[in-house]
Write an enzyme that holds these catalytic residues in place. Structure first.
Site, PDB file in Angstrom:
ATOM      1  N   SER A   1      22.234   1.343 -19.989  1.00  0.00           N
ATOM      2  CA  SER A   1      21.776   0.368 -18.996  1.00  0.00           C
ATOM      3  C   SER A   1      21.208  -0.934 -19.538  1.00  0.00           C
ATOM      4  O   SER A   1      20.944  -1.841 -18.757  1.00  0.00           O
ATOM      5  CB  SER A   1      20.730   1.000 -18.089  1.00  0.00           C
TER       6      SER A   1
ATOM      7  N   SER B   1      22.334  -0.230 -15.416  1.00  0.00           N
ATOM      8  CA  SER B   1      21.514  -0.441 -14.248  1.00  0.00           C
ATOM      9  C   SER B   1      20.584  -1.647 -14.336  1.00  0.00           C
ATOM     10  O   SER B   1      20.068  -2.095 -13.310  1.00  0.00           O
ATOM     11  CB  SER B   1      20.660   0.808 -14.000  1.00  0.00           C
TER      12      SER B   1
ATOM     13  N   LYS C   1      12.211  -5.592 -15.502  1.00  0.00           N
ATOM     14  CA  LYS C   1      12.985  -4.716 -14.610  1.00  0.00           C
ATOM     15  C   LYS C   1      12.020  -3.987 -13.668  1.00  0.00           C
ATOM     16  O   LYS C   1      10.941  -3.554 -14.104  1.00  0.00           O
ATOM     17  CB  LYS C   1      13.772  -3.714 -15.463  1.00  0.00           C
TER      18      LYS C   1
HETATM   19  N1  GLN Z   1      25.201   4.220 -15.993  1.00  0.00           N
HETATM   20  C1  GLN Z   1      24.493   5.370 -16.463  1.00  0.00           C
HETATM   21  C2  GLN Z   1      23.991   6.164 -15.280  1.00  0.00           C
HETATM   22  O1  GLN Z   1      24.339   5.819 -14.218  1.00  0.00           O
HETATM   23  C3  GLN Z   1      23.355   4.961 -17.377  1.00  0.00           C
HETATM   24  C4  GLN Z   1      22.198   4.444 -16.637  1.00  0.00           C
HETATM   25  C5  GLN Z   1      21.051   4.050 -17.515  1.00  0.00           C
HETATM   26  O2  GLN Z   1      21.183   3.875 -18.720  1.00  0.00           O
HETATM   27  N2  GLN Z   1      19.899   3.976 -16.892  1.00  0.00           N
HETATM   28  O3  GLN Z   1      23.270   7.095 -15.390  1.00  0.00           O
END
Ligand code: GLN
Length: 483
Positions: A172, A148, A73
């Site tokens: 995420s 994400s 990532k």
């Molecule tokens: N969807 C969540 C957010 O927008 C979690 C994101 C993540 O785990 N990095 O913060």
């Protein structure tokens, strides 16, 4: 050689060791597959086949992950490679060092390969917040892959990677794994060093693996786990083999079903698949126990106070002085800061910085931040209480199937609800994994559903044992039809 890309990591390794093919063959097979599908899927922001091939030529296949390419990532530093975090503010930024997880992957013989798309600074649930490109769900390319870590999940699902690393702050890893029909593990807080992971919310972030088998996720965790002097929150624990509890059954395992995780409003087809999967667990010998996590309803609210507060502090470093984008011809220092950040950050990141600054500001700190910390303790205690009765919890990963690209971009609240079942695990610091548990037909396409297991803090071996047993019995259909 493109059929090599269908292999799991452990199959790939046994092929290397038998001499059926080489690590260089696996890189070439990935290259062919990426050329074939990534124009459509859009998982990779960057990839460098030549340096991966060079590393493959000298790989030692006797090492635990010897010769295995692992996708990364774009938020985890790999020496000399771009690390944009999906943001314009870090366009062109090159990592000056390896993250500890990368250093450990290399020590295990793996080849960190490519840069995977993501929501900007890991803020989002659909990968649509990337400043660079859309990533499409390989099961239906009109849909999002989740986020994400959408690139990390989509690459594994589309067979453009054997395994990848992502990061999970509120879901995420698990949510995109669920929507893409692969396995994704969020380790317990402190299990994996965060050094070299660009910080979003430091008390919640963890690096973890994606793969097409639970065993592969365990093998990657074996490599990346451990105490690191560069991260004081990493824990000093005896080395463990995370595959050691893969017995293939669930005899003697007490599985808790949190009643708050079966809410009205979740997709009925998702619910039905998860209920079938729970029956499968029972058939494997698990004892099912209903449990309650009474503070669940506060998890999203608490998360969006704590995560934004931490993000507003962490993102203060992107000021155009030290890294990345810098506004042209500023009139003075303040103008330099303002325009650099105005130009460099996307709208979701700005929204989080504004929210986080607000909840930390004088007069509001007690009302929001401090109170959220107290409720976080209650959420953590809910889990402690449940884990006195059961060994692990089982529930859905996401309330919905993969949704259409564009469907939620103008509705942040609805987007935030995508993580309703994953966020509490980060607040509590426990480990969690998503395993595919079935397919649902939607507009003529099959879409995967994910089953989530949540484990006690630092109980990854057992969690992975449970997930592996379920995978053998219940995930085959999904894993065999991966697009
Ligand atoms: N969807 C969540 C957010 O927008 C979690 C994101 C993540 O785990 N990095 O913060």
């Amino acid at each position: 050689m493109s059929n090599l890309t269908s292999l799991t990591i452990s199959e790939l390794q046994s092929g290397f060791r038998k001499g059926d093919f080489t690590p260089a063959d696996s890189v070439r097979a990935l290259e062919a597959r990426i050329q074939e599908v990534d124009a459509e899927v859009g998982a990779y922001l960057a990839r460098d086949f030549e340096s991966a091939l060079a590393a493959a030529e000298t790989a030692d296949v006797s090492l635990p992950l010897g010769g295995v390419p692992v996708g990364i990532k774009d938020v985890i530093n790999v020496l000399g490679e771009q690390c944009s975090c999906g943001s314009k503010i870090l366009a062109g930024y090159k990592a000056p060092y390896d993250a500890t997880a990368i250093k450990k992957l290399r020590e295990a013989g793996a080849i960190p390969f490519g840069r995977l798309n993501m929501d900007e600074f890991a803020m989002g649930s659909s990968t649509e917040n990337s400043a660079y490109q859309i990533t499409r769900n390989p099961w239906d390319t009109t849909r999002i892959p989740g986020g994400s870590s959408g690139g990390s999940a989509a690459a594994v699902a589309a067979r453009e990677a054997f395994g990848t690393l992502g990061s999970d702050t509120g879901g995420s890893i698990r949510q995109p794994a669920s929507l893409c029909g692969v396995i994704g593990l969020k380790p317990s807080y402190g299990r994996v060093s965060r050094y070299g992971l660009v910080a979003f919310a430091s008390s919640l972030d963890q690096i973890g693996p994606f793969a097409r088998s639970t065993r592969d996720c365990a093998a990657i965790l074996n490599a990346i786990a451990g105490k690191d002097p560069h991260d004081s929150t990493s824990l000093d624990l005896p080395a463990e083999d995370f595959t050691s509890r893969m017995t293939g059954d669930l005899k003697g395992v007490r599985l808790g079903i949190p009643k708050e995780y079966f809410v009205d409003g979740m997709d009925a087809r998702v619910r039905a698949k998860v209920e079938d999967a729970i029956k499968t667990c029972e058939g494997l010998g698990a004892e099912l126990v209903e449990v309650s996590l009474p503070h669940t309803e506060y998890a999203i609210g608490v998360y969006y106070i704590i995560a934004t507060a931490e993000a507003s502090a962490n993102l203060a470093r992107f000021d155009g002085v030290r890294y990345g984008h810098r506004a042209k011809n500023p009139t003075d220092l303040l103008d330099h800061y303002k325009r650099t950040r105005e130009e460099g950050f996307g709208s979701e990141v700005k929204r989080r910085i504004i929210l986080g600054t607000y909840v930390l500001s004088s007069g509001y700190y007690d009302a929001y931040y401090l109170r959220a910390q107290k409720v976080r303790t209650l959420i953590r205690r809910d889990f402690t209480g449940a884990f006195e009765k059961v060994d692990a919890l089982v529930c859905p990963t996401s309330p919905d199937l993969a949704f259409k690209i564009g469907e939620r971009v103008n509705d942040p609240l609805r987007m935030y609800l995508a993580d309703i079942f994953t966020i509490a695990a980060n607040l509590a610091g426990i480990c969690g994994i998503s395993v595919p548990c079935g397919l649902v037909e939607e507009q003529g396409r099959q879409l995967p559903v994910g089953l989530q297991f949540l484990g006690k803090p630092l109980d990854e071996s057992r969690l992975l044992g449970i997930a592996d047993a379920y995978e053998q019995a219940g995930a085959k259909e999904v894993l065999a039809t991966i697009p």
